[in-house]
Design a protein around this motif. Structure first.
Motif, PDB file in Angstrom:
ATOM      1  N   ASP A   1      -2.953 -14.834   0.900  1.00  0.00           N
ATOM      2  CA  ASP A   1      -4.391 -14.612   1.535  1.00  0.00           C
ATOM      3  C   ASP A   1      -4.696 -12.914   0.764  1.00  0.00           C
ATOM      4  O   ASP A   1      -4.196 -12.496   0.616  1.00  0.00           O
ATOM      5  CB  ASP A   1      -4.499 -14.547   2.837  1.00  0.00           C
ATOM      6  CG  ASP A   1      -5.757 -15.031   3.449  1.00  0.00           C
ATOM      7  OD1 ASP A   1      -6.803 -15.381   2.768  1.00  0.00           O
ATOM      8  OD2 ASP A   1      -5.868 -15.410   4.711  1.00  0.00           O
ATOM      9  N   SER A   2      -6.100 -12.853   1.253  1.00  0.00           N
ATOM     10  CA  SER A   2      -6.657 -11.608   0.615  1.00  0.00           C
ATOM     11  C   SER A   2      -6.196 -10.418   1.237  1.00  0.00           C
ATOM     12  O   SER A   2      -6.088  -9.436   0.441  1.00  0.00           O
ATOM     13  CB  SER A   2      -8.211 -11.484   1.270  1.00  0.00           C
ATOM     14  OG  SER A   2      -8.855 -10.538   0.809  1.00  0.00           O
ATOM     15  N   ALA A   3      -5.492 -10.455   2.328  1.00  0.00           N
ATOM     16  CA  ALA A   3      -4.851  -9.030   2.889  1.00  0.00           C
ATOM     17  C   ALA A   3      -3.626  -8.762   2.067  1.00  0.00           C
ATOM     18  O   ALA A   3      -3.314  -7.682   1.843  1.00  0.00           O
ATOM     19  CB  ALA A   3      -4.515  -9.363   4.292  1.00  0.00           C
ATOM     20  N   GLY A   4      -3.046  -9.846   1.622  1.00  0.00           N
ATOM     21  CA  GLY A   4      -1.744  -9.610   0.795  1.00  0.00           C
ATOM     22  C   GLY A   4      -2.080  -9.129  -0.628  1.00  0.00           C
ATOM     23  O   GLY A   4      -0.843  -8.819  -1.471  1.00  0.00           O
ATOM     24  N   THR A   5      -3.360  -9.282  -1.070  1.00  0.00           N
ATOM     25  CA  THR A   5      -3.696  -8.966  -2.529  1.00  0.00           C
ATOM     26  C   THR A   5      -4.575  -7.788  -2.651  1.00  0.00           C
ATOM     27  O   THR A   5      -5.271  -7.919  -3.707  1.00  0.00           O
ATOM     28  CB  THR A   5      -4.076 -10.402  -3.265  1.00  0.00           C
ATOM     29  OG1 THR A   5      -5.621 -10.585  -2.603  1.00  0.00           O
ATOM     30  CG2 THR A   5      -3.275 -11.289  -3.021  1.00  0.00           C
ATOM     31  N   GLN A   6      -4.922  -7.225  -1.684  1.00  0.00           N
ATOM     32  CA  GLN A   6      -5.806  -5.998  -1.361  1.00  0.00           C
ATOM     33  C   GLN A   6      -7.182  -6.557  -1.948  1.00  0.00           C
ATOM     34  O   GLN A   6      -8.075  -5.934  -2.494  1.00  0.00           O
ATOM     35  CB  GLN A   6      -5.467  -4.859  -2.634  1.00  0.00           C
ATOM     36  CG  GLN A   6      -4.211  -4.180  -1.959  1.00  0.00           C
ATOM     37  CD  GLN A   6      -3.648  -2.918  -2.887  1.00  0.00           C
ATOM     38  OE1 GLN A   6      -3.977  -3.161  -4.124  1.00  0.00           O
ATOM     39  NE2 GLN A   6      -3.386  -1.929  -2.363  1.00  0.00           N
TER      40      GLN A   6
END
Length: 175
Positions: A42-47
């Motif tokens: 998800d976005s949080a884990g990929t900056q």
């Protein structure tokens, strides 16, 4: 529940991007009677760079009705089987190995192609927090949540549903 793991042994206290590894055995899945979504990153884990998940659709499974996103490209890579896709006003069938990139503001929809199963890798870029949306979809499909919750979340998850006579006609032909 582990949905992803950073590969760096020691994480410096900076904003530097780090690789993301999601092990199949540890990935969260959202299942309904006709499909399984495997949540990869998800976005949080990929900056904010991307969001990715994999969906496997049973023969005849519905995917998503006509919709568009205002902020992200949606990328489709067919790992196996065939996927019927609406792109703007055209319906196409993607087969194993086919890739499609749909830009923001372009209406699109998808389902397993008539008579086929489909295994598809989805990527949104830039990333957006979508895993809660996918979890909600699973709950609605299993009858555990009210479909009105999906409509109420359109701005939060940048998923805007539209009417598509072209898509409705394609689904009627394949029924």
């Amino acid at each position: 529940m582990t949905t992803h793991q950073n590969l760096a042994d020691t994480a410096p206290d900076t904003e530097a991007a780090r690789p993301v590894l999601t092990r199949c055995a540890e990935a969260e899945t959202c299942a309904d009677p006709s499909s399984v979504m495997t949540l990869l990153a998800d976005s949080a884990g990929t900056q904010g760079a991307f969001t990715s998940y994999r969906s496997t659709f049973a023969r005849g499974a519905a995917g998503a009705p006509a919709h568009f996103h205002t902020r992200a490209w949606e990328l489709f890579f067919v790992i196996g089987g065939s996927l019927q896709v609406l792109v703007g006003e055209e319906v196409k069938v993607l087969g194993t190995g086919d890739f499609l990139a749909v830009p923001p503001h372009t209406p699109h929809a998808f389902a397993a192609a008539p008579g086929s199963e489909a295994d598809v890798l989805f990527v949104f870029t830039p990333g957006m927090e979508r895993f809660d949306y996918l979890r909600l979809l699973g709950r609605v499909m299993r009858g555990e949540a009210d479909p009105a919750e999906i409509a109420a979340s359109s701005e939060q998850f940048d998923n805007h549903y539209v009417d598509s006579p072209v898509w409705r006609a394609a689904l009627e032909r394949s029924a």
